[in-house]
Design a protein around this motif. Structure first.
Motif, PDB file in Angstrom:
ATOM      1  N   LEU A   9      -8.386   4.202   8.940  1.00  0.00           N
ATOM      2  CA  LEU A   9      -7.051   4.693   8.583  1.00  0.00           C
ATOM      3  C   LEU A   9      -6.749   6.020   9.274  1.00  0.00           C
ATOM      4  O   LEU A   9      -5.654   6.231   9.792  1.00  0.00           O
ATOM      5  CB  LEU A   9      -6.945   4.847   7.066  1.00  0.00           C
ATOM      6  CG  LEU A   9      -7.045   3.535   6.268  1.00  0.00           C
ATOM      7  CD1 LEU A   9      -7.367   3.815   4.816  1.00  0.00           C
ATOM      8  CD2 LEU A   9      -5.773   2.743   6.403  1.00  0.00           C
ATOM      9  N   PHE A  91       1.946   2.109   8.240  1.00  0.00           N
ATOM     10  CA  PHE A  91       1.026   1.297   7.451  1.00  0.00           C
ATOM     11  C   PHE A  91       1.779   0.262   6.617  1.00  0.00           C
ATOM     12  O   PHE A  91       1.720   0.289   5.391  1.00  0.00           O
ATOM     13  CB  PHE A  91       0.198   2.211   6.533  1.00  0.00           C
ATOM     14  CG  PHE A  91      -0.622   3.232   7.272  1.00  0.00           C
ATOM     15  CD1 PHE A  91      -1.857   2.893   7.807  1.00  0.00           C
ATOM     16  CD2 PHE A  91      -0.154   4.528   7.431  1.00  0.00           C
ATOM     17  CE1 PHE A  91      -2.620   3.845   8.480  1.00  0.00           C
ATOM     18  CE2 PHE A  91      -0.909   5.483   8.103  1.00  0.00           C
ATOM     19  CZ  PHE A  91      -2.148   5.138   8.636  1.00  0.00           C
ATOM     20  N   GLU A  93       2.735  -3.237   4.714  1.00  0.00           N
ATOM     21  CA  GLU A  93       1.931  -4.218   3.994  1.00  0.00           C
ATOM     22  C   GLU A  93       1.459  -5.290   4.975  1.00  0.00           C
ATOM     23  O   GLU A  93       2.229  -5.795   5.787  1.00  0.00           O
ATOM     24  CB  GLU A  93       2.759  -4.856   2.883  1.00  0.00           C
ATOM     25  CG  GLU A  93       1.995  -5.843   2.053  1.00  0.00           C
ATOM     26  CD  GLU A  93       2.804  -6.373   0.883  1.00  0.00           C
ATOM     27  OE1 GLU A  93       2.186  -6.896  -0.041  1.00  0.00           O
ATOM     28  OE2 GLU A  93       4.051  -6.261   0.900  1.00  0.00           O
ATOM     29  N   TRP A 105      -7.151  -4.069   5.668  1.00  0.00           N
ATOM     30  CA  TRP A 105      -5.716  -4.226   5.762  1.00  0.00           C
ATOM     31  C   TRP A 105      -5.044  -3.505   4.617  1.00  0.00           C
ATOM     32  O   TRP A 105      -5.634  -3.232   3.586  1.00  0.00           O
ATOM     33  CB  TRP A 105      -5.299  -5.686   5.846  1.00  0.00           C
ATOM     34  CG  TRP A 105      -5.539  -6.503   4.621  1.00  0.00           C
ATOM     35  CD1 TRP A 105      -4.675  -6.707   3.588  1.00  0.00           C
ATOM     36  CD2 TRP A 105      -6.711  -7.239   4.288  1.00  0.00           C
ATOM     37  NE1 TRP A 105      -5.233  -7.514   2.633  1.00  0.00           N
ATOM     38  CE2 TRP A 105      -6.486  -7.852   3.045  1.00  0.00           C
ATOM     39  CE3 TRP A 105      -7.944  -7.426   4.925  1.00  0.00           C
ATOM     40  CZ2 TRP A 105      -7.444  -8.647   2.425  1.00  0.00           C
ATOM     41  CZ3 TRP A 105      -8.889  -8.222   4.304  1.00  0.00           C
ATOM     42  CH2 TRP A 105      -8.623  -8.819   3.073  1.00  0.00           C
ATOM     43  N   ILE A 106      -3.782  -3.211   4.835  1.00  0.00           N
ATOM     44  CA  ILE A 106      -2.952  -2.590   3.807  1.00  0.00           C
ATOM     45  C   ILE A 106      -2.529  -3.713   2.876  1.00  0.00           C
ATOM     46  O   ILE A 106      -1.875  -4.669   3.280  1.00  0.00           O
ATOM     47  CB  ILE A 106      -1.733  -1.870   4.433  1.00  0.00           C
ATOM     48  CG1 ILE A 106      -2.197  -0.846   5.480  1.00  0.00           C
ATOM     49  CG2 ILE A 106      -0.890  -1.220   3.351  1.00  0.00           C
ATOM     50  CD1 ILE A 106      -3.162   0.201   4.981  1.00  0.00           C
ATOM     51  N   PRO A 110       3.567   0.515   1.119  1.00  0.00           N
ATOM     52  CA  PRO A 110       3.327   1.937   0.878  1.00  0.00           C
ATOM     53  C   PRO A 110       4.284   2.466  -0.194  1.00  0.00           C
ATOM     54  O   PRO A 110       5.428   2.022  -0.293  1.00  0.00           O
ATOM     55  CB  PRO A 110       3.613   2.591   2.230  1.00  0.00           C
ATOM     56  CG  PRO A 110       3.508   1.488   3.224  1.00  0.00           C
ATOM     57  CD  PRO A 110       3.931   0.250   2.508  1.00  0.00           C
ATOM     58  N   LEU A 128      -1.205   4.466   0.037  1.00  0.00           N
ATOM     59  CA  LEU A 128      -1.442   3.163   0.655  1.00  0.00           C
ATOM     60  C   LEU A 128      -2.599   2.473  -0.055  1.00  0.00           C
ATOM     61  O   LEU A 128      -3.687   3.045  -0.160  1.00  0.00           O
ATOM     62  CB  LEU A 128      -1.836   3.333   2.132  1.00  0.00           C
ATOM     63  CG  LEU A 128      -1.005   4.316   2.959  1.00  0.00           C
ATOM     64  CD1 LEU A 128      -1.717   4.596   4.262  1.00  0.00           C
ATOM     65  CD2 LEU A 128       0.371   3.760   3.181  1.00  0.00           C
ATOM     66  N   ASN A 129      -2.390   1.269  -0.540  1.00  0.00           N
ATOM     67  CA  ASN A 129      -3.489   0.478  -1.086  1.00  0.00           C
ATOM     68  C   ASN A 129      -4.115  -0.285   0.065  1.00  0.00           C
ATOM     69  O   ASN A 129      -3.420  -0.902   0.867  1.00  0.00           O
ATOM     70  CB  ASN A 129      -2.973  -0.507  -2.132  1.00  0.00           C
ATOM     71  CG  ASN A 129      -2.513   0.206  -3.376  1.00  0.00           C
ATOM     72  OD1 ASN A 129      -3.266   0.979  -3.966  1.00  0.00           O
ATOM     73  ND2 ASN A 129      -1.282  -0.027  -3.769  1.00  0.00           N
ATOM     74  N   TYR A 130      -5.447  -0.223   0.143  1.00  0.00           N
ATOM     75  CA  TYR A 130      -6.159  -0.919   1.205  1.00  0.00           C
ATOM     76  C   TYR A 130      -7.275  -1.777   0.630  1.00  0.00           C
ATOM     77  O   TYR A 130      -7.654  -1.634  -0.536  1.00  0.00           O
ATOM     78  CB  TYR A 130      -6.711   0.044   2.244  1.00  0.00           C
ATOM     79  CG  TYR A 130      -7.769   1.002   1.725  1.00  0.00           C
ATOM     80  CD1 TYR A 130      -9.074   0.576   1.504  1.00  0.00           C
ATOM     81  CD2 TYR A 130      -7.469   2.327   1.479  1.00  0.00           C
ATOM     82  CE1 TYR A 130     -10.048   1.442   1.039  1.00  0.00           C
ATOM     83  CE2 TYR A 130      -8.429   3.202   1.022  1.00  0.00           C
ATOM     84  CZ  TYR A 130      -9.714   2.766   0.795  1.00  0.00           C
ATOM     85  OH  TYR A 130     -10.673   3.617   0.341  1.00  0.00           O
TER      86      TYR A 130
END
Length: 136
Positions: A9, A91, A93, A105-106, A110, A128-130
């Motif tokens: 990231l 970033f 989805e 991956w995202i 966001p 950001l969730n990854y």
């Protein structure tokens, strides 16, 4: 293997920030904030890894990568909001990021949160969730 998702990231964010001339306060690196100019501050918050299968071969590594957009207090919301939207656009989805021996991956859109004001700064968090899945 525990993947270094933060490095993947950070590489994407760092290339963009360098091209835009925006300083970044990286985790555990000495940083002197610029006076009167915007900068970014990053925080990686990995969550507890989980095993996804009964054979104990597939592990999921989720987390949240937060990028704080920091501008001088009193400079208004619009410049911070515009910069936050640019960061979020890096970033989207589903964005895949290659790391050292893994791909992450995202895993969601966001999120741009309301600004936080102090005496000297106005900060807009972008989260950001990854997720990375590793099969051994």
């Amino acid at each position: 293997m525990i993947p270094d998702i933060s490095a993947a990231l950070a590489a994407r964010l760092g290339r963009w920030a360098d091209s835009e001339g925006i300083p970044v306060a990286w985790d555990n690196v000495v940083f002197d904030p610029p006076s009167g100019a915007p900068y970014l501050a990053v925080h990686d918050m990995p969550a507890t890894p989980r095993t996804l299968d009964l054979s104990l071969k597939c592990r999921m590594f989720p987390g949240v990568y937060q990028i704080n957009v920091v501008v001088p207090a009193g400079s208004g919301r619009s410049s911070a909001g515009a910069l936050a939207r640019q960061v979020a656009a890096l970033f989207p989805e589903g964005q895949e990021l290659a790391g050292d021996g893994f791909t992450c991956w995202i895993s969601g859109p966001p999120a741009i949160f309301a600004g936080i004001t102090t005496d000297t700064t106005y900060t807009v968090p972008v989260s950001l969730n990854y997720r990375a899945d590793i099969v051994s």
